[in-house]
Design an enzyme around this catalytic site. Sequence first.
Site, PDB file in Angstrom:
ATOM      1  N   ASP A  21      -3.575   7.621   2.516  1.00 34.45           N
ATOM      2  CA  ASP A  21      -2.516   6.657   1.740  1.00 34.45           C
ATOM      3  C   ASP A  21      -1.839   6.382   0.598  1.00 34.45           C
ATOM      4  O   ASP A  21      -2.016   7.327  -0.092  1.00 34.45           O
ATOM      5  CB  ASP A  21      -4.000   5.713   1.443  1.00 34.45           C
ATOM      6  CG  ASP A  21      -3.827   4.114   1.515  1.00 34.45           C
ATOM      7  OD1 ASP A  21      -2.763   3.564   2.095  1.00 34.45           O
ATOM      8  OD2 ASP A  21      -3.961   3.224   0.606  1.00 34.45           O
ATOM      9  N   HIS A  38       6.774   7.131   3.892  1.00 34.68           N
ATOM     10  CA  HIS A  38       6.383   7.773   4.757  1.00 34.68           C
ATOM     11  C   HIS A  38       7.241   8.958   4.808  1.00 34.68           C
ATOM     12  O   HIS A  38       6.159   9.920   6.044  1.00 34.68           O
ATOM     13  CB  HIS A  38       7.074   6.617   5.621  1.00 34.68           C
ATOM     14  CG  HIS A  38       6.201   5.898   5.452  1.00 34.68           C
ATOM     15  ND1 HIS A  38       4.294   5.221   4.909  1.00 34.68           N
ATOM     16  CD2 HIS A  38       6.310   4.607   5.536  1.00 34.68           C
ATOM     17  CE1 HIS A  38       4.282   4.130   5.208  1.00 34.68           C
ATOM     18  NE2 HIS A  38       5.602   3.463   5.390  1.00 34.68           N
ATOM     19  N   TRP A  70       0.310  -2.881  11.819  1.00 37.41           N
ATOM     20  CA  TRP A  70       1.369  -4.391  12.501  1.00 37.41           C
ATOM     21  C   TRP A  70       1.433  -5.695  11.845  1.00 37.41           C
ATOM     22  O   TRP A  70       2.890  -5.966  12.250  1.00 37.41           O
ATOM     23  CB  TRP A  70       0.454  -4.342  14.125  1.00 37.41           C
ATOM     24  CG  TRP A  70      -0.053  -3.351  14.883  1.00 37.41           C
ATOM     25  CD1 TRP A  70      -1.166  -3.357  15.400  1.00 37.41           C
ATOM     26  CD2 TRP A  70       0.962  -2.917  15.893  1.00 37.41           C
ATOM     27  NE1 TRP A  70      -0.962  -1.989  15.992  1.00 37.41           N
ATOM     28  CE2 TRP A  70       0.414  -1.886  16.619  1.00 37.41           C
ATOM     29  CE3 TRP A  70       2.482  -2.501  15.932  1.00 37.41           C
ATOM     30  CZ2 TRP A  70       0.885  -0.932  17.343  1.00 37.41           C
ATOM     31  CZ3 TRP A  70       3.331  -1.472  16.414  1.00 37.41           C
ATOM     32  CH2 TRP A  70       2.156  -0.738  17.350  1.00 37.41           C
ATOM     33  N   LEU A 132      -7.826  25.188  15.821  1.00 35.76           N
ATOM     34  CA  LEU A 132      -8.373  23.616  14.557  1.00 35.76           C
ATOM     35  C   LEU A 132      -7.366  22.098  16.313  1.00 35.76           C
ATOM     36  O   LEU A 132      -6.958  22.354  16.160  1.00 35.76           O
ATOM     37  CB  LEU A 132      -6.515  23.607  13.440  1.00 35.76           C
ATOM     38  CG  LEU A 132      -6.991  22.433  13.039  1.00 35.76           C
ATOM     39  CD1 LEU A 132      -8.329  22.423  12.492  1.00 35.76           C
ATOM     40  CD2 LEU A 132      -5.566  21.851  12.109  1.00 35.76           C
ATOM     41  N   ARG A 185      -9.694   9.700   1.399  1.00 36.49           N
ATOM     42  CA  ARG A 185      -9.446   8.984   1.159  1.00 36.49           C
ATOM     43  C   ARG A 185      -8.283   9.071  -0.074  1.00 36.49           C
ATOM     44  O   ARG A 185      -8.600   9.155  -1.978  1.00 36.49           O
ATOM     45  CB  ARG A 185      -9.798   7.125   0.710  1.00 36.49           C
ATOM     46  CG  ARG A 185      -8.568   6.498   1.169  1.00 36.49           C
ATOM     47  CD  ARG A 185      -9.216   4.705   1.292  1.00 36.49           C
ATOM     48  NE  ARG A 185      -7.903   4.046   1.406  1.00 36.49           N
ATOM     49  CZ  ARG A 185      -7.552   2.600   2.130  1.00 36.49           C
ATOM     50  NH1 ARG A 185      -9.018   2.692   2.404  1.00 36.49           N
ATOM     51  NH2 ARG A 185      -6.368   2.449   1.944  1.00 36.49           N
TER      52      ARG A 185
HETATM   53  C1  IPE Z   1      -4.993   2.366   5.555  1.00 37.66           C
HETATM   54  O1  IPE Z   1      -4.058   2.222   4.580  1.00 37.66           O
HETATM   55  C2  IPE Z   1      -4.485   3.256   6.899  1.00 37.66           C
HETATM   56  C3  IPE Z   1      -3.866   4.133   7.115  1.00 37.66           C
HETATM   57  C4  IPE Z   1      -3.862   5.115   5.822  1.00 37.66           C
HETATM   58  C5  IPE Z   1      -2.955   4.368   7.926  1.00 37.66           C
HETATM   59  P1  IPE Z   1      -3.770   0.608   4.475  1.00 37.66           P
HETATM   60  O2  IPE Z   1      -2.616   1.166   3.876  1.00 37.66           O
HETATM   61  O3  IPE Z   1      -3.220   0.084   6.047  1.00 37.66           O
HETATM   62  O4  IPE Z   1      -5.467  -0.130   3.928  1.00 37.66           O
HETATM   63  P2  IPE Z   1      -4.855  -1.478   2.985  1.00 37.66           P
HETATM   64  O5  IPE Z   1      -4.078  -2.284   3.413  1.00 37.66           O
HETATM   65  O6  IPE Z   1      -4.480  -1.112   1.800  1.00 37.66           O
HETATM   66  O7  IPE Z   1      -6.642  -1.426   2.794  1.00 37.66           O
HETATM   67  C1  IPE Z   2       0.133   5.333   3.977  1.00 39.14           C
HETATM   68  O1  IPE Z   2       0.624   4.430   2.987  1.00 39.14           O
HETATM   69  C2  IPE Z   2       0.354   5.123   4.950  1.00 39.14           C
HETATM   70  C3  IPE Z   2       0.323   4.071   6.353  1.00 39.14           C
HETATM   71  C4  IPE Z   2      -0.503   3.090   5.927  1.00 39.14           C
HETATM   72  C5  IPE Z   2       0.757   4.135   7.312  1.00 39.14           C
HETATM   73  P1  IPE Z   2       1.119   3.080   2.941  1.00 39.14           P
HETATM   74  O2  IPE Z   2       1.878   2.512   3.095  1.00 39.14           O
HETATM   75  O3  IPE Z   2      -0.673   2.383   2.890  1.00 39.14           O
HETATM   76  O4  IPE Z   2       1.664   3.665   0.687  1.00 39.14           O
HETATM   77  P2  IPE Z   2       0.660   1.951  -0.200  1.00 39.14           P
HETATM   78  O5  IPE Z   2      -0.855   2.113  -0.364  1.00 39.14           O
HETATM   79  O6  IPE Z   2       1.812   0.652   0.093  1.00 39.14           O
HETATM   80  O7  IPE Z   2       1.060   2.934  -1.773  1.00 39.14           O
HETATM   81 MG    MG Z   3      -2.071   1.770   2.055  1.00 39.47          MG
END
Ligand code: IPE
Ligand code: IPE
Ligand code: MG
Length: 248
Positions: A21, A38, A70, A132, A185
């Site tokens: 994240d 990303h 989504w 792995l 996380r």
């Molecule tokens: C969790 O992150 C999902 C992934 C890392 C793929 P999110 O950014 O979607 O989670 P929330 O919305 O902050 O809980």
């Molecule tokens: C995690 O990064 C990747 C996915 C959830 C796909 P985020 O896109 O959630 O990044 P933040 O949380 O907005 O910084």
């Molecule tokens: Mg996020």
Amino acid sequence: MKKTKEQVFEKIPQHIAIIMDGNGRWAKARLLPRMAGHRAGAENLRRIVTACTDFGVKYLTIFAFSTENWKRPADEVNGLMDIFVDFLDKEIPKLHAQGVQIRHIGSRKELNSNLKMKLQNGIEITRGNDRLVLTLAINYGGRDEIVHAVQEIVKQGVPADAIDELTIKEHLYTVDLPDPDLVIRTSGELRTSNFLLWQSAYSEWLFTETYWPDFNKESLKKAILDYGTRSRRFGGRTKKEEEEAYNG
Ligand code: IPE
Ligand code: IPE
Ligand code: MG
């Protein structure tokens, strides 16, 4: 044989799961578009896979896209799907050469046909590898997984009395994986966001402020060292506590 620097750990988690994240905030802090975050995240996954093989971790499961993601704007969702396709295109041969086995957890039916094909291809090519196991959680949700498992059990006509924890476990997407020993996380958020709900019941959790693209080999090393200091009781008592037999 000369001991490598990597062999310093007393206790290695067999299975590490990561909620990757913070890509968006990483990009924002650099005044870059979210997609750049990303892309940097995908590049970092490559480095962390190698770090895991160096450290002797046997299973790495990464949360790349949740069933709730989504809800994001179509541009971002499509951009992420393209990144997954590019990642597989570019990395499958290298991962194969490294002895990495690719797996997928989550629902595949909502993914576009190109991504489904690349995933299937990667899984098939790397099936025999055992250095792995890299499990990609794409369109994965812990609740969705449990609903899916219950549906399968009912479809098979399993009598209610015959259902126990093993029945559930055997119908989860993770049927062949051990539970994660350590769940990491990144980015400072303190929640599961629907990741491995069943499997992480007794996992050790580690939360770090570092955004995913900056979470490097050194960060992973620190996480493994931290894991080594944890006392896992699984509801019981540790061996040491038993030996001390202190019941006062
Ligand atoms: C969790 O992150 C999902 C992934 C890392 C793929 P999110 O950014 O979607 O989670 P929330 O919305 O902050 O809980
Ligand atoms: C995690 O990064 C990747 C996915 C959830 C796909 P985020 O896109 O959630 O990044 P933040 O949380 O907005 O910084
Ligand atoms: Mg996020």
